[in-house]
Design a protein around this motif. Structure first.
Motif, PDB file in Angstrom:
ATOM      1  N   GLY A  63       0.812  -1.221   0.000  1.00  0.00           N
ATOM      2  CA  GLY A  63       0.000   0.000   0.000  1.00  0.00           C
ATOM      3  C   GLY A  63       0.839   1.261   0.000  1.00  0.00           C
ATOM      4  O   GLY A  63       0.537   2.228  -0.699  1.00  0.00           O
ATOM      5  N   ILE A  64       1.914   1.245   0.775  1.00  0.00           N
ATOM      6  CA  ILE A  64       2.808   2.409   0.809  1.00  0.00           C
ATOM      7  C   ILE A  64       3.490   2.602  -0.541  1.00  0.00           C
ATOM      8  O   ILE A  64       3.575   3.729  -1.052  1.00  0.00           O
ATOM      9  N   LEU A  65       3.945   1.521  -1.148  1.00  0.00           N
ATOM     10  CA  LEU A  65       4.609   1.599  -2.452  1.00  0.00           C
ATOM     11  C   LEU A  65       3.656   2.119  -3.530  1.00  0.00           C
ATOM     12  O   LEU A  65       4.012   3.009  -4.311  1.00  0.00           O
ATOM     13  N   ILE A  66       2.445   1.605  -3.552  1.00  0.00           N
ATOM     14  CA  ILE A  66       1.458   2.067  -4.531  1.00  0.00           C
ATOM     15  C   ILE A  66       1.116   3.537  -4.293  1.00  0.00           C
ATOM     16  O   ILE A  66       0.970   4.310  -5.244  1.00  0.00           O
ATOM     17  N   SER A  67       1.016   3.945  -3.041  1.00  0.00           N
ATOM     18  CA  SER A  67       0.725   5.338  -2.716  1.00  0.00           C
ATOM     19  C   SER A  67       1.829   6.272  -3.210  1.00  0.00           C
ATOM     20  O   SER A  67       1.552   7.337  -3.766  1.00  0.00           O
ATOM     21  N   ILE A  68       3.070   5.877  -3.022  1.00  0.00           N
ATOM     22  CA  ILE A  68       4.197   6.699  -3.484  1.00  0.00           C
ATOM     23  C   ILE A  68       4.196   6.821  -5.001  1.00  0.00           C
ATOM     24  O   ILE A  68       4.370   7.918  -5.550  1.00  0.00           O
ATOM     25  N   VAL A  69       3.977   5.717  -5.679  1.00  0.00           N
ATOM     26  CA  VAL A  69       3.969   5.731  -7.154  1.00  0.00           C
ATOM     27  C   VAL A  69       2.825   6.584  -7.679  1.00  0.00           C
ATOM     28  O   VAL A  69       3.020   7.421  -8.574  1.00  0.00           O
TER      29      VAL A  69
END
Length: 66
Positions: free
Chosen positions: A50-56
């Motif tokens: 979730g954090i990775l998708i949010s950053i992208v």
């Protein structure tokens, strides 16, 4: 507002269609994702994913609005 909802809907459809390929590259099983499996119970909390998708997504939207 309607344009935003259409874009969000199309994005969700695209993610749904691409999900088999996304799981092959390891997204959804990253270190930091919590998986608890019991006999009749399974809990999956994808914190790191979730954090990775949010950053992208934040980077993409920042580039679009720039």
């Amino acid at each position: 507002m309607s344009r935003t909802l259409i874009v969000i809907g199309l994005s969700m459809v695209a993610i749904g269609l691409l999900w088999p390929w996304v799981t092959r590259i390891g997204l959804g099983r990253l270190p930091g994702d919590i998986v608890i499996e019991r006999e009749n119970f399974r809990l999956y909390v994808p914190i790191t994913t979730g954090i990775l998708i949010s950053i992208v997504l934040s980077a993409i939207l920042w580039l679009i609005n720039r």
